[in-house]
Design a protein around this motif. Structure first.
Motif, mmCIF file in Angstrom:
data_model
loop_
_atom_site.group_PDB
_atom_site.id
_atom_site.type_symbol
_atom_site.label_atom_id
_atom_site.label_comp_id
_atom_site.label_asym_id
_atom_site.label_seq_id
_atom_site.Cartn_x
_atom_site.Cartn_y
_atom_site.Cartn_z
ATOM 1 N N GLU A 110 8.242 -9.155 -3.574
ATOM 2 C CA GLU A 110 7.138 -8.750 -4.217
ATOM 3 C C GLU A 110 7.321 -7.247 -4.957
ATOM 4 O OE1 GLU A 110 2.845 -8.282 -2.480
ATOM 5 O OE2 GLU A 110 4.393 -7.776 -1.242
ATOM 6 N N THR A 111 8.142 -6.616 -4.177
ATOM 7 C CA THR A 111 8.412 -5.202 -5.007
ATOM 8 C C THR A 111 9.177 -5.401 -6.240
ATOM 9 O OG1 THR A 111 8.462 -4.271 -2.941
ATOM 10 C CG2 THR A 111 9.694 -3.048 -4.391
ATOM 11 N N ALA A 112 9.780 -6.183 -6.340
ATOM 12 C CA ALA A 112 10.824 -6.409 -7.533
ATOM 13 C C ALA A 112 9.990 -6.936 -8.525
ATOM 14 C CB ALA A 112 12.048 -7.378 -7.433
ATOM 15 N N MET A 113 8.900 -7.856 -8.234
ATOM 16 C CA MET A 113 8.181 -8.532 -9.333
ATOM 17 C C MET A 113 7.186 -7.622 -9.667
ATOM 18 S SD MET A 113 7.625 -12.348 -7.644
ATOM 19 C CE MET A 113 6.443 -12.972 -8.794
ATOM 20 N N ALA A 114 6.620 -6.671 -8.799
ATOM 21 C CA ALA A 114 5.620 -5.824 -9.310
ATOM 22 C C ALA A 114 6.133 -4.500 -10.335
ATOM 23 C CB ALA A 114 5.261 -4.715 -7.875
ATOM 24 N N ILE A 115 7.560 -4.383 -10.195
ATOM 25 C CA ILE A 115 8.155 -3.544 -10.927
ATOM 26 C C ILE A 115 8.404 -4.010 -12.412
ATOM 27 C CG2 ILE A 115 10.342 -2.166 -11.487
ATOM 28 C CD1 ILE A 115 10.365 -1.723 -8.496
ATOM 29 N N MET A 116 8.803 -5.343 -12.292
ATOM 30 C CA MET A 116 8.890 -6.272 -13.404
ATOM 31 C C MET A 116 7.893 -6.298 -14.318
ATOM 32 S SD MET A 116 10.288 -10.078 -13.569
ATOM 33 C CE MET A 116 9.006 -11.183 -12.901
ATOM 34 N N GLU A 117 6.487 -6.280 -13.568
ATOM 35 C CA GLU A 117 5.108 -6.613 -14.291
ATOM 36 C C GLU A 117 4.747 -5.318 -14.820
ATOM 37 O OE1 GLU A 117 2.881 -9.808 -13.804
ATOM 38 O OE2 GLU A 117 4.859 -9.977 -14.471
ATOM 39 N N GLY A 118 5.462 -4.029 -14.408
ATOM 40 C CA GLY A 118 4.911 -2.873 -14.987
ATOM 41 C C GLY A 118 4.784 -1.815 -14.030
ATOM 42 N N ALA A 119 5.147 -1.714 -12.802
ATOM 43 C CA ALA A 119 4.623 -0.677 -11.715
ATOM 44 C C ALA A 119 5.845 0.394 -11.885
ATOM 45 C CB ALA A 119 4.622 -1.283 -10.122
ATOM 46 N N ASP A 120 5.137 1.697 -12.002
ATOM 47 C CA ASP A 120 6.087 2.754 -12.291
ATOM 48 C C ASP A 120 6.151 3.378 -10.546
ATOM 49 O OD1 ASP A 120 5.741 3.375 -15.033
ATOM 50 O OD2 ASP A 120 3.706 3.755 -14.447
ATOM 51 N N PRO B 211 0.050 -6.089 -6.647
ATOM 52 C CA PRO B 211 1.153 -6.223 -7.692
ATOM 53 C C PRO B 211 0.552 -7.288 -8.754
ATOM 54 C CG PRO B 211 2.016 -6.206 -5.466
ATOM 55 C CD PRO B 211 0.483 -6.174 -5.116
ATOM 56 N N ASN B 212 -0.112 -8.242 -8.218
ATOM 57 C CA ASN B 212 -0.559 -9.190 -9.516
ATOM 58 C C ASN B 212 -1.442 -8.779 -10.323
ATOM 59 O OD1 ASN B 212 -2.135 -9.193 -6.853
ATOM 60 N ND2 ASN B 212 -3.387 -10.639 -7.755
ATOM 61 N N PHE B 213 -1.644 -7.541 -10.286
ATOM 62 C CA PHE B 213 -2.591 -6.808 -11.383
ATOM 63 C C PHE B 213 -1.832 -5.819 -12.007
ATOM 64 C CE2 PHE B 213 -5.974 -8.303 -8.268
ATOM 65 C CZ PHE B 213 -6.538 -9.136 -9.080
ATOM 66 N N ALA B 214 -0.608 -5.591 -11.770
ATOM 67 C CA ALA B 214 0.297 -4.562 -12.566
ATOM 68 C C ALA B 214 0.110 -4.951 -14.130
ATOM 69 C CB ALA B 214 1.626 -4.505 -11.902
ATOM 70 N N GLN B 215 0.390 -5.917 -14.379
ATOM 71 C CA GLN B 215 0.410 -6.572 -15.917
ATOM 72 C C GLN B 215 -0.644 -6.389 -16.659
ATOM 73 O OE1 GLN B 215 3.573 -8.094 -17.383
ATOM 74 N NE2 GLN B 215 2.492 -7.223 -18.951
ATOM 75 N N VAL B 216 -1.820 -6.500 -15.810
ATOM 76 C CA VAL B 216 -3.134 -6.312 -16.619
ATOM 77 C C VAL B 216 -3.599 -4.781 -16.766
ATOM 78 C CG1 VAL B 216 -5.832 -6.557 -15.913
ATOM 79 C CG2 VAL B 216 -4.355 -8.326 -15.360
ATOM 80 N N VAL B 217 -3.049 -4.043 -15.838
ATOM 81 C CA VAL B 217 -3.172 -2.593 -16.125
ATOM 82 C C VAL B 217 -2.260 -2.139 -17.155
ATOM 83 C CG1 VAL B 217 -2.891 -0.235 -15.079
ATOM 84 C CG2 VAL B 217 -3.813 -2.190 -13.688
ATOM 85 N N LYS B 218 -1.039 -2.653 -17.237
ATOM 86 C CA LYS B 218 -0.058 -2.258 -18.082
ATOM 87 C C LYS B 218 -0.458 -2.621 -19.642
ATOM 88 C CE LYS B 218 4.736 -2.766 -19.562
ATOM 89 N NZ LYS B 218 6.161 -3.597 -19.467
ATOM 90 N N ASP B 219 -1.012 -3.770 -19.735
ATOM 91 C CA ASP B 219 -1.654 -4.249 -21.090
ATOM 92 C C ASP B 219 -2.874 -3.760 -21.379
ATOM 93 O OD1 ASP B 219 0.330 -5.962 -21.023
ATOM 94 O OD2 ASP B 219 -0.799 -7.887 -20.341
ATOM 95 N N THR B 220 -3.815 -3.069 -20.492
ATOM 96 C CA THR B 220 -4.904 -2.324 -20.800
ATOM 97 C C THR B 220 -4.752 -0.788 -20.956
ATOM 98 O OG1 THR B 220 -5.863 -4.024 -19.430
ATOM 99 C CG2 THR B 220 -7.269 -2.346 -19.939
ATOM 100 N N LEU B 221 -3.944 -0.303 -20.285
ATOM 101 C CA LEU B 221 -3.781 0.963 -20.184
ATOM 102 C C LEU B 221 -3.406 1.827 -21.567
ATOM 103 C CD1 LEU B 221 -4.104 3.669 -18.102
ATOM 104 C CD2 LEU B 221 -1.530 3.233 -17.553
ATOM 105 N N GLU B 222 -4.071 2.777 -22.076
ATOM 106 C CA GLU B 222 -3.656 3.306 -23.351
ATOM 107 C C GLU B 222 -3.366 4.649 -23.216
ATOM 108 O OE1 GLU B 222 -7.262 2.608 -25.514
ATOM 109 O OE2 GLU B 222 -6.786 0.264 -25.737
ATOM 110 N N VAL B 223 -3.730 5.203 -22.269
ATOM 111 C CA VAL B 223 -3.428 6.848 -22.013
ATOM 112 C C VAL B 223 -1.978 7.398 -21.698
ATOM 113 C CG1 VAL B 223 -5.926 7.478 -21.953
ATOM 114 C CG2 VAL B 223 -4.591 7.059 -19.886
ATOM 115 N N GLU B 224 -1.722 8.194 -22.028
ATOM 116 C CA GLU B 224 -0.292 8.705 -21.495
ATOM 117 C C GLU B 224 -0.507 9.671 -20.398
ATOM 118 O OE1 GLU B 224 1.704 10.907 -24.492
ATOM 119 O OE2 GLU B 224 1.895 9.046 -25.822
ATOM 120 N N ASN B 225 0.666 9.505 -19.373
ATOM 121 C CA ASN B 225 0.716 10.312 -18.232
ATOM 122 C C ASN B 225 -0.347 10.060 -17.032
ATOM 123 O OD1 ASN B 225 2.437 12.269 -19.373
ATOM 124 N ND2 ASN B 225 0.498 13.188 -20.367
#
Length: 296
Positions: free
Chosen positions: A129-139, A92-106
């Motif tokens: 932990e689950t709420a924070m992961a979603i807040m940081e960008g988890a689908d 979960p602590n890397f959700a924001q990193v992925v969200k900020d880096t990910l450029e492709v759709e789907n």
């Protein structure tokens, strides 16, 4: 009706008295007679698009996860004729990193949560932990059942946790990991599958990959049979995800075959079928291209 009797009533609708030897015979026959017809390039392309590309290492850091995600970005231009992976799965602590880096759709962002991989922590911590992961960008959220509660037949406690975490996820997909290697019998795997689905799982998943044995064809067969029976009774389609120990293309073909034969072709989509792995990505690409590929 008390919650405890509610869950026992749910289990009574299903055949939960399974014979492990019979399950193994059924799996062996499927592998022997059906896998070969699925050993095609088109199936391997489909399998690639079902992958939850996963990095769950103690050595993960912002830079390594960023590079991991950038490879998924580059995939679309370097393999324009192929569909990309279904999701990137991280802590979960890397959700924001992925969200900020990910450029492709789907390509979704999946996070393990809820005290992964042991599930041994307070429910309040699991929810936070689950709420924070979603807040940081988890689908998507992957959690583990409380195996200890299940083996102690404390179904109410186990199921209440899943329900609370699904309520936290709201419209985000919740994948519930059974840790089948710890459940020991086919009957237990069937019961855990049914209880997880009744409690709100959008997917049921074999394993964390942190405990052996991880995914097995026998566990997959039982879980897919449970999904089919649950669909026949409720009309709800639940997804299936094998994960852990999927080391070869043939392993993936076996799981594909089980899903196809038990659940049917409508489950052969990344909306209902995922594979948790990283090492499989290059192996599938190599077979699709007919030469060794070391892209990921």
């Amino acid at each position: 009706m008390s919650n405890s009797s509610k869950y026992k009533s749910a289990l009574e609708k299903y055949n939960i008295n399974l014979n492990d030897a019979e399950i193994k015979k059924e799996v062996d026959l499927l592998i022997k007679t059906k896998v070969v017809e699925n050993d095609t390039i088109d199936v391997k392309k489909a399998l690639f698009s079902f992958i939850d590309l996963t990095t769950l290492n103690s050595t993960d850091n912002d830079e390594s996860v960023m590079k991991f995600t950038e490879k998924v970005n580059r995939f679309d231009s370097e393999f324009a004729d192929l569909k990309n992976v279904a999701a990137i799965c991280v802590y979960p602590n890397f959700a924001q990193v992925v969200k900020d880096t990910l450029e492709v759709e789907n390509v979704n962002i999946a996070c393990v949560s809820g005290g992964f991989p042991s599930s041994q922590t307070f429910i309040e911590v699991k929810i936070a932990e689950t709420a924070m992961a979603i807040m940081e960008g988890a689908d998507e959220i992957d959690i583990v059942i409380s195996v200890g509660h299940f083996l102690n037949e404390n179904y109410e406690e186990m199921c209440d946790e899943i329900e609370e975490l699904k309520n936290t996820c709201k419209d985000k997909h919740l994948k519930v990991i059974l840790e089948t290697g710890a459940l020991q019998t086919s009957s237990n795997i069937k019961k855990a599958s049914i209880l997880s689905m009744y409690s709100g799982a959008d997917f049921i998943k074999t394993s964390t990959g942190k405990q052996q044995p991880a995914a097995t064809p026998e566990a997959a067969l039982v879980m897919c049979q449970a999904i089919k029976e649950y669909y026949d009774i409720t009309g709800n389609k639940i997804g299936f995800k094998p994960a852990g120990g999927i080391n070869t293309v043939n392993d993936a073909l076996i799981y594909y075959t089980i899903v196809k034969e038990i659940l049917g072709e409508e489950w052969l989509t990344n909306k209902l079928f995922r594979i948790g792995t990283s090492r499989l990505a290059n192996l599938l690409l190599s077979e699709i291209r007919g030469e060794e590929v070391k892209f990921f």
